[in-house]
Design a protein around this motif. Structure first.
Motif, mmCIF file in Angstrom:
data_model
loop_
_atom_site.group_PDB
_atom_site.id
_atom_site.type_symbol
_atom_site.label_atom_id
_atom_site.label_comp_id
_atom_site.label_asym_id
_atom_site.label_seq_id
_atom_site.Cartn_x
_atom_site.Cartn_y
_atom_site.Cartn_z
ATOM 1 N N LEU A 1 0.835 -1.088 0.025
ATOM 2 C CA LEU A 1 -0.072 0.058 -0.021
ATOM 3 C C LEU A 1 0.935 1.121 -0.039
ATOM 4 O O LEU A 1 0.590 2.211 -0.622
ATOM 5 C CB LEU A 1 -1.066 -0.168 1.283
ATOM 6 N N GLU A 2 2.077 1.204 0.554
ATOM 7 C CA GLU A 2 2.991 2.250 0.615
ATOM 8 C C GLU A 2 3.389 2.721 -0.849
ATOM 9 O O GLU A 2 3.325 4.012 -1.098
ATOM 10 C CB GLU A 2 4.279 1.982 1.509
ATOM 11 N N THR A 3 3.722 1.544 -1.653
ATOM 12 C CA THR A 3 4.083 2.019 -2.988
ATOM 13 C C THR A 3 3.041 2.367 -3.767
ATOM 14 O O THR A 3 3.138 3.502 -4.514
ATOM 15 C CB THR A 3 4.567 0.535 -3.620
ATOM 16 N N VAL A 4 1.827 2.059 -3.586
ATOM 17 C CA VAL A 4 0.653 2.543 -4.130
ATOM 18 C C VAL A 4 0.656 4.119 -3.860
ATOM 19 O O VAL A 4 0.366 5.123 -4.868
ATOM 20 C CB VAL A 4 -0.644 1.982 -3.736
ATOM 21 N N SER A 5 0.638 4.358 -2.689
ATOM 22 C CA SER A 5 0.637 5.834 -2.246
ATOM 23 C C SER A 5 1.342 6.737 -2.829
ATOM 24 O O SER A 5 1.181 7.837 -3.387
ATOM 25 C CB SER A 5 0.638 5.853 -0.628
ATOM 26 N N ARG A 6 2.641 6.255 -2.733
ATOM 27 C CA ARG A 6 3.858 7.062 -3.324
ATOM 28 C C ARG A 6 3.653 7.248 -4.996
ATOM 29 O O ARG A 6 3.898 8.288 -5.354
ATOM 30 C CB ARG A 6 5.005 6.082 -3.302
ATOM 31 N N GLN A 7 3.045 6.119 -5.568
ATOM 32 C CA GLN A 7 2.965 6.293 -6.971
ATOM 33 C C GLN A 7 1.825 7.346 -7.359
ATOM 34 O O GLN A 7 1.719 8.130 -8.478
ATOM 35 C CB GLN A 7 2.859 4.883 -7.655
ATOM 36 N N VAL A 8 0.715 6.971 -6.548
ATOM 37 C CA VAL A 8 -0.322 8.063 -6.679
ATOM 38 C C VAL A 8 -0.083 9.313 -6.493
ATOM 39 O O VAL A 8 -0.265 10.023 -7.385
ATOM 40 C CB VAL A 8 -1.665 7.704 -5.736
ATOM 41 N N SER A 9 0.745 9.586 -5.630
ATOM 42 C CA SER A 9 1.336 11.308 -5.405
ATOM 43 C C SER A 9 2.256 11.608 -6.298
ATOM 44 O O SER A 9 2.052 12.530 -6.896
ATOM 45 C CB SER A 9 2.017 11.001 -4.121
ATOM 46 N N ALA A 10 2.939 10.622 -7.039
ATOM 47 C CA ALA A 10 3.736 10.934 -8.125
ATOM 48 C C ALA A 10 2.907 11.456 -9.355
ATOM 49 O O ALA A 10 3.113 12.588 -10.183
ATOM 50 C CB ALA A 10 4.749 9.959 -8.576
ATOM 51 N N LEU A 11 2.017 10.655 -9.615
ATOM 52 C CA LEU A 11 1.096 10.926 -10.772
ATOM 53 C C LEU A 11 0.409 12.494 -10.646
ATOM 54 O O LEU A 11 0.087 13.015 -11.533
ATOM 55 C CB LEU A 11 0.150 9.815 -11.085
ATOM 56 N N LYS A 12 -0.027 12.544 -9.417
ATOM 57 C CA LYS A 12 -0.448 13.644 -9.040
ATOM 58 C C LYS A 12 0.177 14.993 -9.030
ATOM 59 O O LYS A 12 -0.127 16.091 -9.935
ATOM 60 C CB LYS A 12 -1.107 13.827 -7.510
ATOM 61 N N ARG A 13 1.534 14.748 -8.497
ATOM 62 C CA ARG A 13 2.475 15.702 -8.608
ATOM 63 C C ARG A 13 2.739 16.485 -10.033
ATOM 64 O O ARG A 13 3.075 17.420 -10.434
ATOM 65 C CB ARG A 13 3.740 15.544 -7.939
ATOM 66 N N GLU A 14 2.690 15.163 -10.999
ATOM 67 C CA GLU A 14 3.103 15.698 -12.494
ATOM 68 C C GLU A 14 1.915 15.956 -13.263
ATOM 69 O O GLU A 14 2.081 16.081 -14.348
ATOM 70 C CB GLU A 14 3.856 14.325 -12.964
ATOM 71 N N GLY A 15 0.823 15.846 -12.621
ATOM 72 C CA GLY A 15 -0.337 16.517 -13.347
ATOM 73 C C GLY A 15 -1.055 15.534 -14.204
ATOM 74 O O GLY A 15 -1.906 15.884 -15.000
ATOM 75 N N VAL A 16 -0.697 13.968 -14.099
ATOM 76 C CA VAL A 16 -1.454 13.161 -14.716
ATOM 77 C C VAL A 16 -2.719 12.900 -14.534
ATOM 78 O O VAL A 16 -3.579 12.617 -15.111
ATOM 79 C CB VAL A 16 -0.599 11.867 -14.785
ATOM 80 N N ILE A 17 -2.821 12.855 -13.030
ATOM 81 C CA ILE A 17 -4.248 12.875 -12.586
ATOM 82 C C ILE A 17 -4.405 14.139 -11.535
ATOM 83 O O ILE A 17 -3.392 14.646 -11.080
ATOM 84 C CB ILE A 17 -4.522 11.690 -11.793
#
Lengths: 246, 246
Positions: free
Chosen positions: A200-216
């Motif tokens: 779940l930590e990896t999921v959280s990090r990757q979701v955050s990353a996609l958000k940071r980059e404006g993909v979502i």
DNA sequence: AGGGAACCTTGATCTCAATCAAGGATGGCG
DNA sequence: CGCCATCCTTGATTGAGATCAAGGTTCCCT
């Protein structure tokens, strides 16, 4: 995912427009299905069946989300199926549940007792053929998923899952748009991790990353907005326009 | 994997004793199948179909090993199915191949042209029902495989693959023994890696490790002997006696 | 409003498998 | 027999994601 023309009823009050078991049947068969069907509801978090339980019905998802999952001896678990509205659950010819089935939101199912359903199936070829089509679709989805589990990076896995849910939602709501899409994530981070073979930590990090980059974009933790679906698809690693027919 | 009693022929000269499409059919249906069937052979390494190719037949594996695989844009590939003798290939109702199909050994297939087969299927409910059963079995196998890909360690993956092949071989040759089992690995290290979502180096290391620890014995690179099947099963991470019905 | 549970995020560190690299075995073929 | 191609093994190093740890958010319940 092909369109089915409904020659008659739409399984009466079930809001099911495609992939329904009863599509293609004639009036008499539909009457028989109508007669034997009944509804069951499950609350979010409730277990619908444990692996090995006796399961004496088959069912079509009317609303809500449920998951199929399997577990190793030491507790590691992997989700192996996602049941969305209009999906079929259960296996004619098998007594026991092969997976843990869990409602992740409130769920309504349109159920048929297994025995009578099997009898009907024996007498009405349409149904076996329809189920075969649906099962082959599921098999395709499972195999796309295997590619995801075996060969995709964490970021690609997240992007793929978001794309699946977005597309599936869109096909129900709007018809697919190339542009902006919005939906609620029906899964916790942990459930996403179990889906994707991650923590779940990896999921959280990757979701955050996609958000940071404006993909979502995120509104709260669960409401997702995809400004550009094609941009998201680029992150999935898939061939352009491949797509998982969940 | 249930036993099918053959009420009639065994698809005449095909050496198929179970899971055959033509089992359960009556004489007339069998005659029709007989009439439309033909054999095709493929050499080791030969590609039987590429994803997207027109595929105008369905088939039963008579001998040899073939694989189904999928590939990402950048070339990463994942095997998503393993075709062993008696397995069914192809999808009624679909024109195009959904996977790359490759012969890893010399292969003989008993083929049926798709159109006539579909027609026959429409008229003989047995066949759709039998295919449904087989497809559901495949789906179960795919889902076990998902658990393997998502949650097992490299060592567990190798042990699981060896167990699958050993068991599958045993059920054809001997009836399963708890004790010693021998078989030839029909896959290169690279193909094993593609099956398991690993690299070929990792496969090699883990096979060496299992050998070093006496879980398996090797004669040459491809002939495997399992002194104690239960010992091997311990390494798979599975619940005792779970087992993948490939 | 306050307390608590469930869920989520982020940081630090570790580990397993990937990657990079070199060389060994096997077998077909001139 | 020797050459070459294919397949396999092993070693050194790197890196993505797991694990361990701490704290933040949200929302329900009283």
């Amino acid at each position: 995912m092909q369109e089915i023309e409904l020659t008659h009823l739409e399984c009466s009050d079930c809001p099911i427009r495609h992939r329904a078991v009863c599509a293609r049947c004639d009036t008499q068969e539909l009457d028989q299905l109508e007669e034997m069907k009944y509804y069951r509801t499950f609350e979010a978090g409730q277990t619908i069946a444990w692996t090995g339980d006796k399961l004496d019905f088959v069912a079509t998802m009317v609303s809500g989300i449920a998951t199929l999952s399997q577990t190793l001896e030491d507790g590691r678990t992997q989700m192996v199926g996602l049941l969305l509205p209009s999906d079929f659950m259960g296996r004619p010819g098998r007594e026991m549940a092969s997976y843990d089935v869990t409602a992740t939101t409130d769920v309504v199912m349109c159920c048929f007792r297994r025995r009578p359903f099997e009898d009907l199936m024996r007498n009405t070829p349409h149904i076996a053929q329809r189920l075969l089509e649906m099962t082959l679709d599921e098999l395709d989805a499972a195999r796309e998923w295997m590619l995801l589990l075996g060969r995709k990076t964490a970021r690609e896995k997240i992007a793929s899952l978001l794309a699946i849910i977005a597309r599936r939602n869109a096909s129900i709501n709007l018809g697919r748009a190339g542009g902006r899409m919005e939906f609620d994530l029906p899964l916790t981070r942990e459930a996403m991790a179990d889906y994707l073979g991650l923590t779940l930590e990896t999921v959280s990090r990757q979701v955050s990353a996609l958000k940071r980059e404006g993909v979502i974009e995120l509104a709260g933790k669960r409401h997702v907005s995809v400004p550009d679906f094609d941009r998201l698809m680029l992150e999935t690693g898939d061939d352009t326009d491949g797509g998982i027919p969940v």
